[in-house]
Design a protein around this motif. Structure first.
Motif, PDB file in Angstrom:
ATOM      1  N   SER A 238     -21.314  67.611 -91.185  1.00 59.95           N
ATOM      2  CA  SER A 238     -21.757  67.647 -92.574  1.00 59.95           C
ATOM      3  C   SER A 238     -21.304  66.407 -93.329  1.00 59.95           C
TER       4      SER A 238
ATOM      5  N   PRO B  33     -30.016  69.012 -98.448  1.00 59.09           N
ATOM      6  CA  PRO B  33     -29.287  70.248 -98.136  1.00 59.09           C
ATOM      7  C   PRO B  33     -29.928  71.532 -98.650  1.00 59.09           C
TER       8      PRO B  33
ATOM      9  N   THR C 168     -24.732  71.522 -94.707  1.00 57.94           N
ATOM     10  CA  THR C 168     -24.236  71.361 -96.069  1.00 57.94           C
ATOM     11  C   THR C 168     -24.875  72.364 -97.013  1.00 57.94           C
TER      12      THR C 168
ATOM     13  N   GLY D 280     -27.358  67.964 -90.543  1.00 63.03           N
ATOM     14  CA  GLY D 280     -26.305  67.856 -91.551  1.00 63.03           C
ATOM     15  C   GLY D 280     -26.710  68.494 -92.861  1.00 63.03           C
TER      16      GLY D 280
ATOM     17  N   GLU E 150     -18.743  71.523 -87.570  1.00 64.85           N
ATOM     18  CA  GLU E 150     -19.620  71.639 -88.731  1.00 64.85           C
ATOM     19  C   GLU E 150     -19.125  70.753 -89.867  1.00 64.85           C
TER      20      GLU E 150
END
Length: 614
Positions: A349, A200, A452, A448, A345
């Motif tokens: 995520s 992330p 995040t 993802g 989203e």
């Protein structure tokens, strides 16, 4: 080694029969096209066009997918895998540059811009920084950036971008070389780098002009030099490893601690797995040297670093307790201004994190083979990968989420190794070609990771002004104010402003921003009271504040990061409603105060008369 003899022979025969094409140029072309579209997405976002967000994601897909497909490909040559891994890493850095080509805009970046300005103007190390005092004691990023600028004549911003790209190249090479040496497969090593790109913080925080962005690659390179046994005289690399690890220690406090911890874990695992031998002796020496360096360097700044880390730990403890007791106001996927992430989203995520966790289960189970081989380096990486659940758990509170974000770049080193090695054992050397499936999974994880890492959607791209929203708060009005301050106010003038205003005033305006963390004075109520109180005037005098920089647009909404000025601002002013314009402009009719600048959005008040009347 990863490959058994029979599987290795099959691989050699297959390569002998299959023509190998180098498509590096086409993949690099797709990266260039993706960066161009990324820049167009930034322009569209500034003008609030509806297609800005779709274009943002399309551009990232165009950058990532062709590189990933060729890196994973069965017939890709080694040179192409490594080249594209490096290109993808550099593209992640440039994806931020094309959105903000003139200057750095994020909170931590502006802190380091101030530190770089002080180093450049004074030619002295450890110069006091007003916005985050602990930064002065970790000048590695500023030293390297200033060196590049001095040697090339380039601006500090351009030199900073070069340093970030070189740091990303260093971390990518260290990771690929380490995994390739462990597994004997450059394909597995390159896939590990792709998994790492899905962490992330890869595209967001670790691509920023911040000290961790340099310290993390240095720590990875130092560990690689220490454990690489591919050269018969690899023990000669011990001194360079200690030197590079020392550079990480003086660049970032947490990365220095992480380097010491990594070497200590290697030493301990080697002792348990193989007993007392030359390798454990080597690791022990380096662990002792690194611990001594870290201890001595921590004693150098003394209580400032301990107070900074202690304050963060205290805040984390308080928020964990609030979460357990049900009194926490922190909500997942909701920022301080009340903006909520879109449903897709949130689902993507969470699904991405869950997918990584699920894939890690068989990967770690299969990784028992490394325990049987008693390979301390692979075992240490698998132990690191097993810490992955701490990342999503850490986001349950606001304070612990910062620790989780900082550790992401370390934990994903182990995650990348574990998943890539497992894919190599299970999939890569079977008759069926799994290139497409692996590329799709990696793309899902990459998207993802972006979701995040960036968190709120407003962090991803430029756009209209938002209240206390880092990059979205930096605009032509407060930048013009900071430039005016630098041109018309004496250097090091003591200024009080909001979260972004104080950073710009220090980074661009050559002023000293009065802060709670730097001066132990919480003067936030000066902005919040509807009329000046004796306590407000006492705070101004105590902080020797000379100028107030007031962005009246703060009255248009709640702070998106949760605070108007900084963490710890006056708790009696719970931000349930925006601060009023009356409170922000109350100094217009106060004796001894003059409005000396006003561009319609930001006002500068000269309040030296208040100090003079004390």
């Amino acid at each position: 080694m990863l490959l058994e003899d029979e599987a290795g022979l099959q691989e050699l025969f297959r390569r002998a029969r299959s023509p190998q094409r180098d498509l590096t140029g086409w993949a690099i072309l797709s990266v260039c096209v993706g960066l161009f579209l990324h820049a167009l997405a930034g322009i569209a976002s500034r003008h609030e066009h509806w297609y800005a967000t779709p274009l943002f994601w399309i551009s990232l897909i165009i950058i990532f997918v062709p590189c990933a497909f060729r890196i994973v490909g069965r017939d890709t040559v080694r040179r192409e895998r490594i080249t594209l891994s490096l290109v993808l890493g550099a593209a992640a850095v440039f994806s931020q540059v094309v959105l903000y080509p003139k200057f750095f805009v994020y909170h931590d970046e502006l802190v380091h811009v101030e530190a770089l300005r002080l180093l450049t103007s004074t030619h002295r190390l450890f110069h006091a920084t007003s916005t985050l005092p602990v930064v002065r004691y970790y000048p590695g990023l500023e030293i390297v950036t200033h060196a590049v600028s001095s040697l090339t004549g380039l601006t500090g911003h351009t030199s900073g971008v070069i340093v970030l790209v070189l740091a990303r190249v260093l971390s990518t090479l260290a990771l690929i070389a380490f995994v390739e040496w462990l597994t004997g497969s450059e394909r597995v090593a390159a896939i590990a780098a792709l998994v790492y790109a899905a962490n992330p913080q890869y595209l967001f925080f670790n691509s920023q002009f911040s000290y961790q962005s340099l310290a993390l690659p240095l720590a990875l390179a130092a560990v690689y030099l220490l454990v690489d046994r591919s050269h018969p005289r690899h023990r000669r690399a011990v001194l360079p490893a200690i030197a590079i690890g020392g550079a990480a220690i003086v660049s970032h406090h947490l990365m220095g601690l992480a380097f010491v911890g990594a070497v200590f874990v290697l030493w301990r695992v080697e002792r348990v797995a193989r007993g007392y031998n030359r390798e454990s002796h080597l690791y022990g020496i380096v662990a002792a040297a690194a611990t001594a360096m870290l201890g001595l360097y921590t004693l150098f700044p003394g209580t400032i670093v301990m107070r900074y880390v202690g304050s963060a730990l205290k805040g984390s403890g308080e928020q964990i307790n609030a979460f357990i007791t049900g009194s926490s106001n922190h909500k997942l996927f909701v920022d301080g201004g009340g903006s909520t992430a879109a449903l897709w989203e949130r689902i993507w995520s969470v699904s991405s994190l869950a997918l990584i966790g699920l894939l890690l289960l068989p990967a770690l189970w299969k990784g028992r083979a490394w325990f049987k081989r008693r390979d301390s380096r692979a075992i240490a990486l698998l132990v690191t990968a097993a810490a992955f659940p701490l990342l999503p758990i850490g986001h349950l509170t606001l304070a612990t989420s910062e620790f989780a974000d900082r550790s992401t770049g370390l934990i994903f080193v182990g995650v990348g190794f574990a998943l890539a090695w497992w894919a190599g054992v299970v999939l890569l050397h079977r008759t069926r070609d799994w290139t497409v499936a692996i590329t799709l999974v990696l793309t899902f994880m990459f998207v993802g990771g972006v979701l995040t890492g960036f968190g709120p959607s407003w962090l991803r791209m430029p756009g209209p002004y938002l209240v206390s929203a880092d990059n979205r708060t930096v605009d032509r009005y407060n930048v013009a104010t900071a430039e005016w301050i630098g041109q018309h106010l004496p250097p090091n003038s003591r200024v009080l402003s909001d979260r972004i205003g104080r950073l710009l005033a220090a980074a661009i305006g050559t002023s000293y921003s009065v802060t709670h963390v730097g001066d132990n004075i919480d003067a936030s109520r000066v902005f919040f009271d509807h009329s000046p109180t004796p306590n407000d005037l006492a705070l101004i005098r105590k902080g020797r504040i000379q100028y107030l920089v007031v962005d009246v647009r703060m009255s248009t909404g709640l702070p998106h990061v949760g605070v108007y000025l900084e963490q710890g601002e006056d708790a009696s002013y719970a931000h349930k409603f925006p601060v009023t314009r009356v409170a922000l402009t109350k100094f217009d009719n106060i004796p001894g105060v003059a409005r000396i600048y006003d561009n319609g959005a930001v006002i500068v008040y000269d309040i030296r008369g208040i100090n003079a009347s004390s």
